[in-house]
Write a protein that holds these residues in place. Structure first.
Motif, PDB file in Angstrom:
ATOM      1  N   PRO A  50       0.695  -1.132   0.124  1.00  0.00           N
ATOM      2  CA  PRO A  50      -0.072  -0.102   0.183  1.00  0.00           C
ATOM      3  C   PRO A  50       0.662   1.385   0.035  1.00  0.00           C
ATOM      4  CG  PRO A  50       0.079  -1.106   2.195  1.00  0.00           C
ATOM      5  CD  PRO A  50       0.691  -2.011   1.212  1.00  0.00           C
ATOM      6  N   SER A  51       0.414   2.359  -0.380  1.00  0.00           N
ATOM      7  CA  SER A  51       1.170   3.634  -0.841  1.00  0.00           C
ATOM      8  C   SER A  51       0.956   4.282   0.775  1.00  0.00           C
ATOM      9  CB  SER A  51       0.381   4.381  -1.961  1.00  0.00           C
ATOM     10  OG  SER A  51      -0.747   4.826  -1.639  1.00  0.00           O
ATOM     11  N   PRO A  52       1.687   5.290   0.892  1.00  0.00           N
ATOM     12  CA  PRO A  52       1.455   5.881   2.203  1.00  0.00           C
ATOM     13  C   PRO A  52       0.097   6.496   2.274  1.00  0.00           C
ATOM     14  CG  PRO A  52       3.440   6.865   1.152  1.00  0.00           C
ATOM     15  CD  PRO A  52       2.835   5.802   0.514  1.00  0.00           C
ATOM     16  N   ALA A  53      -0.616   7.152   0.958  1.00  0.00           N
ATOM     17  CA  ALA A  53      -1.858   8.089   0.874  1.00  0.00           C
ATOM     18  C   ALA A  53      -2.704   6.861   1.394  1.00  0.00           C
ATOM     19  CB  ALA A  53      -1.967   8.565  -0.275  1.00  0.00           C
ATOM     20  N   HIS A  54      -2.652   5.613   0.978  1.00  0.00           N
ATOM     21  CA  HIS A  54      -3.632   4.685   1.297  1.00  0.00           C
ATOM     22  C   HIS A  54      -3.456   4.395   2.877  1.00  0.00           C
ATOM     23  CE1 HIS A  54      -6.644   1.525   0.365  1.00  0.00           C
ATOM     24  NE2 HIS A  54      -5.617   0.701   1.121  1.00  0.00           N
ATOM     25  N   LEU A  55      -2.362   4.135   3.526  1.00  0.00           N
ATOM     26  CA  LEU A  55      -2.244   3.912   4.687  1.00  0.00           C
ATOM     27  C   LEU A  55      -2.832   5.218   5.505  1.00  0.00           C
ATOM     28  CD1 LEU A  55       1.246   2.423   5.232  1.00  0.00           C
ATOM     29  CD2 LEU A  55      -0.940   1.260   5.440  1.00  0.00           C
ATOM     30  N   ALA A  56      -2.915   6.315   5.073  1.00  0.00           N
ATOM     31  CA  ALA A  56      -3.285   7.334   5.803  1.00  0.00           C
ATOM     32  C   ALA A  56      -4.591   7.202   5.901  1.00  0.00           C
ATOM     33  CB  ALA A  56      -2.436   8.856   5.332  1.00  0.00           C
ATOM     34  N   MET A 103       2.308  -4.696   8.351  1.00  0.00           N
ATOM     35  CA  MET A 103       1.401  -3.800   8.233  1.00  0.00           C
ATOM     36  C   MET A 103       0.392  -3.882   9.203  1.00  0.00           C
ATOM     37  SD  MET A 103       1.915  -1.538   5.814  1.00  0.00           S
ATOM     38  CE  MET A 103       2.679  -1.852   4.307  1.00  0.00           C
ATOM     39  N   PRO A 104      -0.338  -4.815   9.354  1.00  0.00           N
ATOM     40  CA  PRO A 104      -1.577  -4.926  10.287  1.00  0.00           C
ATOM     41  C   PRO A 104      -1.310  -4.457  11.710  1.00  0.00           C
ATOM     42  CG  PRO A 104      -1.365  -7.203   9.050  1.00  0.00           C
ATOM     43  CD  PRO A 104      -0.279  -6.237   8.669  1.00  0.00           C
ATOM     44  N   HIS A 105       0.331  -4.989  12.110  1.00  0.00           N
ATOM     45  CA  HIS A 105       0.694  -4.641  13.493  1.00  0.00           C
ATOM     46  C   HIS A 105       1.023  -3.355  13.544  1.00  0.00           C
ATOM     47  CE1 HIS A 105       0.543  -8.252  15.426  1.00  0.00           C
ATOM     48  NE2 HIS A 105       1.171  -8.979  14.462  1.00  0.00           N
ATOM     49  N   MET A 106       1.365  -2.590  12.441  1.00  0.00           N
ATOM     50  CA  MET A 106       1.632  -1.012  12.545  1.00  0.00           C
ATOM     51  C   MET A 106       0.447  -0.354  12.831  1.00  0.00           C
ATOM     52  SD  MET A 106       3.475   1.378   9.836  1.00  0.00           S
ATOM     53  CE  MET A 106       1.948   1.574   9.077  1.00  0.00           C
ATOM     54  N   LEU A 107      -0.544  -0.715  12.035  1.00  0.00           N
ATOM     55  CA  LEU A 107      -1.797  -0.026  12.128  1.00  0.00           C
ATOM     56  C   LEU A 107      -2.517  -0.240  13.521  1.00  0.00           C
ATOM     57  CD1 LEU A 107      -3.281  -0.737   8.337  1.00  0.00           C
ATOM     58  CD2 LEU A 107      -2.924   1.351   9.670  1.00  0.00           C
ATOM     59  N   SER A 108      -2.522  -1.673  13.959  1.00  0.00           N
ATOM     60  CA  SER A 108      -3.227  -1.820  15.250  1.00  0.00           C
ATOM     61  C   SER A 108      -2.255  -1.057  16.257  1.00  0.00           C
ATOM     62  CB  SER A 108      -3.210  -3.325  15.385  1.00  0.00           C
ATOM     63  OG  SER A 108      -1.906  -3.798  15.968  1.00  0.00           O
ATOM     64  N   ALA A 109      -1.066  -0.718  16.302  1.00  0.00           N
ATOM     65  CA  ALA A 109      -0.369  -0.280  17.204  1.00  0.00           C
ATOM     66  C   ALA A 109      -0.755   1.418  17.205  1.00  0.00           C
ATOM     67  CB  ALA A 109       1.094  -0.117  16.833  1.00  0.00           C
ATOM     68  N   MET A 116      -3.030  15.565   6.545  1.00  0.00           N
ATOM     69  CA  MET A 116      -1.532  15.877   6.419  1.00  0.00           C
ATOM     70  C   MET A 116      -0.833  15.532   7.768  1.00  0.00           C
ATOM     71  SD  MET A 116      -0.238  17.549   4.095  1.00  0.00           S
ATOM     72  CE  MET A 116       1.718  17.863   3.764  1.00  0.00           C
ATOM     73  N   ASN A 117      -1.540  15.555   8.968  1.00  0.00           N
ATOM     74  CA  ASN A 117      -0.865  15.030  10.119  1.00  0.00           C
ATOM     75  C   ASN A 117      -0.463  13.514  10.000  1.00  0.00           C
ATOM     76  OD1 ASN A 117      -0.086  15.281  12.517  1.00  0.00           O
ATOM     77  ND2 ASN A 117      -2.372  15.129  13.505  1.00  0.00           N
ATOM     78  N   ASP A 118      -1.537  12.892   9.611  1.00  0.00           N
ATOM     79  CA  ASP A 118      -1.431  11.268   9.468  1.00  0.00           C
ATOM     80  C   ASP A 118      -0.181  11.116   8.523  1.00  0.00           C
ATOM     81  OD1 ASP A 118      -3.285  10.023  10.730  1.00  0.00           O
ATOM     82  OD2 ASP A 118      -5.038  10.467   9.381  1.00  0.00           O
ATOM     83  N   MET A 119      -0.022  11.884   7.508  1.00  0.00           N
ATOM     84  CA  MET A 119       1.055  11.847   6.659  1.00  0.00           C
ATOM     85  C   MET A 119       2.625  11.949   7.273  1.00  0.00           C
ATOM     86  SD  MET A 119       2.277  14.128   3.322  1.00  0.00           S
ATOM     87  CE  MET A 119       4.236  13.950   2.983  1.00  0.00           C
ATOM     88  N   LEU A 120       2.585  13.108   8.162  1.00  0.00           N
ATOM     89  CA  LEU A 120       3.930  13.260   8.852  1.00  0.00           C
ATOM     90  C   LEU A 120       4.070  12.185   9.907  1.00  0.00           C
ATOM     91  CD1 LEU A 120       3.822  17.070   9.328  1.00  0.00           C
ATOM     92  CD2 LEU A 120       5.278  15.813   7.844  1.00  0.00           C
ATOM     93  N   GLN A 121       3.154  11.874  10.509  1.00  0.00           N
ATOM     94  CA  GLN A 121       3.219  10.721  11.457  1.00  0.00           C
ATOM     95  C   GLN A 121       3.687   9.254  10.800  1.00  0.00           C
ATOM     96  OE1 GLN A 121      -0.490   9.806  13.473  1.00  0.00           O
ATOM     97  NE2 GLN A 121       0.501  10.557  15.445  1.00  0.00           N
ATOM     98  N   LEU A 122       3.110   9.159   9.522  1.00  0.00           N
ATOM     99  CA  LEU A 122       3.482   7.753   8.914  1.00  0.00           C
ATOM    100  C   LEU A 122       4.819   8.072   8.436  1.00  0.00           C
ATOM    101  CD1 LEU A 122       0.255   6.940   6.663  1.00  0.00           C
ATOM    102  CD2 LEU A 122       1.734   5.423   8.080  1.00  0.00           C
ATOM    103  N   LEU A 123       5.447   8.982   7.972  1.00  0.00           N
ATOM    104  CA  LEU A 123       6.582   9.517   7.138  1.00  0.00           C
ATOM    105  C   LEU A 123       7.832   9.510   7.779  1.00  0.00           C
ATOM    106  CD1 LEU A 123       5.091  10.550   3.890  1.00  0.00           C
ATOM    107  CD2 LEU A 123       5.518   8.407   4.444  1.00  0.00           C
ATOM    108  N   TRP A 124       7.718  10.148   9.191  1.00  0.00           N
ATOM    109  CA  TRP A 124       8.928  10.750   9.579  1.00  0.00           C
ATOM    110  C   TRP A 124       9.873   9.646  10.115  1.00  0.00           C
ATOM    111  CZ3 TRP A 124      11.374  10.469  14.429  1.00  0.00           C
ATOM    112  CH2 TRP A 124      10.479  10.019  15.361  1.00  0.00           C
TER     113      TRP A 124
END
Lengths: 315, 423
Positions: free
Chosen positions: A238-244, A268-274, B1-9
């Motif tokens: 998944p792309s970061p946009a999809h994860l967001a 991936m599931p564990h990161m999301l659940s955290a 945007m906030n989600d993105m920073l959290q995900l990407l840093w």
């Protein structure tokens, strides 16, 4: 003449042994002739064929428990098994396409599509996510329909009907036995489905995320609410946009569970659940995918118990 | 945007660490001319882990780690000696053989345990998005130890890497490959084979293009690598792309830019050169697309499609009023059917969990509607394409032939100018 006597004795023993071995061999041969040799592509169909055939059939599955039935690479032994099989049962749709070259190579007319020894278990199943055969599939939505239909336990009625028809074609003498076996199995199954539905009632409306779009039939039968998948296209991370988007969904919909198969990646599931209050639940997509899912009924026993833990209040 | 920073840093900090150590090792790898050694060592470590899994050690346990490490050390011995054996056969050949054979043996070993296969895949694919703060600390600790060793032993290590074949003790080669194997094994599990290869080779190449000393190469490579990583991460978020693949593309872009800067910097008469290049490329594109339009008006035409997308009137000029109306109708009908399909699919999905469940018969009816609407949308798209093809058939002569002539005129004008300049 003790020496000669001893010699005769040996000969006699050898003769008895030989006769015994021959008798055993004959018995084995008779037994092999009596049982119908069935080959299935997956362990789920193996379990269902065993339920209909009972002691009268010997069923082998080409893919072993937990192997990916969609991306399987046939072995030389598989061709031998198909050549010797009296009945071949497959999932159909776009699922086990690797079987077609094997059937062609086996060179037996009755194994072709529509032949007496050929069973496509998907025939007459009410399928989900059909888009049309000429439509380019998007993600897991195969154009011909989502192929994970055995995960609706009530679809076993249609699957076993197809298997029964096949067995009746190749072994008409035992049709009544097969019918009785199937009725008994379906009765047990119906009882269990009532029990399973009751146990999963608290989960109704609870938002869940799946790793992969393998569970639409399970969701339809037990009224599960799957809001999104982690991998919209199988094999593409998944792309970061999809994860967001997933992270936002998990908050707005209060997602409580993330479903994954044992062979799917944990990270991936564990990161999301955290990042939320959802728990990661490993479900068995097929018989044998987890050790306790020994047969078709145990498969749902395991999955229902695993799902129940999501509904249980957080201590 | 906030989600993105959290995900990407956290991934971004990880890429800074990865760039730092891989650029330095990449300089060694380039000097040794063993470009694919990271693939071979990662595969050897994966083989060790899969053997551990087969023997019953769970993934991420001490047992799995020990087997992985032992395999990496064995691989380091093999690679150290392959340099000695490479007087008649290039060392890269032996590395290729090691890679392919280990990959095949791994497949055979994990065949019996599907979970093992998934685990090996995880070791080799990695996903930089899922790295956690704890992973990051572990990574930083490992890299710090290895960086200190490399700093203390920089003279013998660099000496060994830049030495002519056989002019160094094999022990230094072994130690180099052992440390290298540990770095690569940990980074491949995080970033995947493709991305680690890019981290290792591309910044080192960029550094080598512009600098002579090891320190300069490393600093410049790091800057380029970090810029490329940040661009890749941002692009992957902005355009919804798989992160690892987007980052590899960003690294390639950085290399292309560096190549252009390098070429421009080394040549006299920069402006003229660039104009000349643009002239050649533009003329070639014009001639090729015009010739393609004349030869195959119904085929795909990327240049004309781009023109249509930017300026829809261009196509309208080649259509009659009736045709333009038909085209608009077909496109709107296709949109209508596609919306209907989306609506029915959503209805079916919602009925799984709320409201009255869809009976099997209702489901079959809905499916047949979805199928027909899909086919009808496809039909309308076909009609739109046919009308477009009619426009293309007219463009074939009115646009294609003149464009071809103009392109050829430009080409020959340049050729004549070139001859005159030469004379």
């Amino acid at each position: 003449m003790p020496r000669a006597q001893k010699f005769v004795g040996r000969q006699e023993i050898a003769g008895v042994l030989l006769r015994g071995a021959l008798a055993l061999l004959a018995l084995y041969a008779a037994d092999a002739a009596a049982t119908v040799q069935v080959v299935t592509t997956t362990t789920d169909l193996q379990s269902l064929t065993q339920a209909v055939g009972g002691a009268a059939v010997e069923v082998t599955s080409l893919t072993s428990a937990g192997q990916d039935g969609e991306a399987y690479q046939p072995r030389p032994g598989d061709l031998l098994r198909i050549k010797q099989a009296q009945l071949v049962v497959r999932v159909g749709l776009d699922y086990d396409l690797w079987l077609d070259p094997l059937l062609g190579q086996a060179g037996r007319a009755e194994l072709r599509r529509g032949g007496a020894a050929y069973v496509d278990a998907s025939t007459s199943i009410p399928l989900l996510e059909i888009q049309g055969s000429s439509v380019v599939p998007g993600g897991h939505a195969h154009g011909l329909g989502n192929p994970h239909y055995w995960l609706d336990p009530l679809n076993a009625e249609g699957i076993t009907a197809n298997i029964l028809l096949g067995l009746a074609r190749v072994d008409p003498g035992r049709t009544q036995t097969y019918e009785r076996n199937r009725q008994r199995f379906l009765q047990t199954l119906a009882q269990r489905v009532r029990d399973w539905s009751e146990r999963l009632r608290p989960l109704q409306g609870v938002a869940l995320i799946a790793h992969h779009n393998s569970w639409p039939y399970l969701a339809r039968r037990f009224r599960l609410r799957l809001v999104e998948t982690i991998e919209p296209k199988p094999g593409v991370p998944p792309s970061p946009a999809h994860l967001a988007k997933l992270a936002a969904l998990m908050r707005s919909q209060n997602v409580r569970g993330i479903l994954k198969a044992p062979t799917e990646a944990e990270a991936m599931p564990h990161m999301l659940s955290a990042r939320g209050s959802a728990s990661v639940v490993t479900l068995a997509p097929s018989v044998g995918a987890v050790p306790t899912a020994k047969d078709y009924l145990a498969l749902f026993d395991y999955n229902v118990a695993a799902l129940e833990r999501i509904a249980a209040p957080v201590p | 945007m906030n989600d993105m920073l959290q995900l990407l840093w956290i991934p971004f900090v990880a890429t800074v660490l990865l760039t730092g150590i891989h650029t330095y090792l990449g300089i060694h790898v380039l000097a040794r001319n063993v470009i694919f050694v990271d693939l071979a060592l990662a595969q050897i470590a994966a083989l060790g882990a899969s053997v551990a899994f087969m023997l019953g050690h769970p993934p991420q346990s001490m047992g799995a780690f020990a087997y992985s490490l032992a395999a990496t050390l064995a691989g380091a011995v093999l690679l150290a000696f392959s340099r000695r054996a490479s007087t008649r056969i290039p060392q890269e050949t032996l590395i290729g053989i090691v890679y392919v054979v280990t990959a095949a043996v791994t497949l055979v070993v994990v065949d019996k345990s599907p979970l093992g296969a998934e685990h090996v895949k995880q070791m080799l694919v990695g996903s930089i998005l899922t790295i956690t703060a704890a992973d990051l600390l572990k990574l930083a600790a490992i890299y710090a130890v290895i960086a200190i060793l490399h700093w203390l032993l920089r003279r013998p290590f660099l000496g060994a890497s830049y030495a002519r074949d056989g002019a160094t003790h094999w022990g230094w080669d072994f130690l180099f490959y052992a440390l290298f194997g540990m770095v690569v094994t940990s980074s491949v599990a995080i970033a995947g084979v493709l991305l680690v290869f890019s981290f290792l080779i591309i910044p080192a190449v960029i550094g080598t293009l512009f600098c002579r000393g090891v320190r300069g190469r490393w600093l410049l490579g790091c800057l380029a690598g970090i810029a490329a990583s940040a661009t890749g991460l941002a692009a992957s978020f902005a355009w919804d792309l798989p992160t690892g693949a987007a980052m590899v593309c960003a690294f390639a872009l950085a290399l292309v830019l560096a190549g252009i800067v390098h070429w421009v910097g080394r040549t006299a008469g920069v402006g003229k050169r660039i104009l000349g290049g643009v002239h050649i490329a533009g003329t070639a594109l014009l001639i090729l697309s015009a010739a393609w339009l004349v030869l195959q008006p119904r085929a795909d035409h990327p240049v004309l499609d781009a023109v249509d997308a930017v300026w829809p009137g261009a196509r309208g000029a080649f259509l009659g009023a009736e045709e333009a109306r038909e085209l608009a109708e077909a496109e709107s009908a296709a949109g209508h059917y596609e919306r209907e399909v989306a609506r029915l699919n959503a209805k079916e999905r919602d009925s799984r969990w709320q409201g009255a469940p869809l009976e099997d018969e209702d489901l079959r009816r809905l499916s047949s509607y979805v199928q027909s609407f899909n086919e009808m949308a496809k039909g309308e798209r076909f009609v739109a394409r046919e009308i477009r093809n009619r426009a293309r058939a007219r463009q074939r002569w009115i646009l294609g032939v003149p464009a071809l002539l103009i392109g050829m005129a430009f080409w020959f004008a340049r050729g004549v100018a070139g001859i005159r300049a030469a004379v």
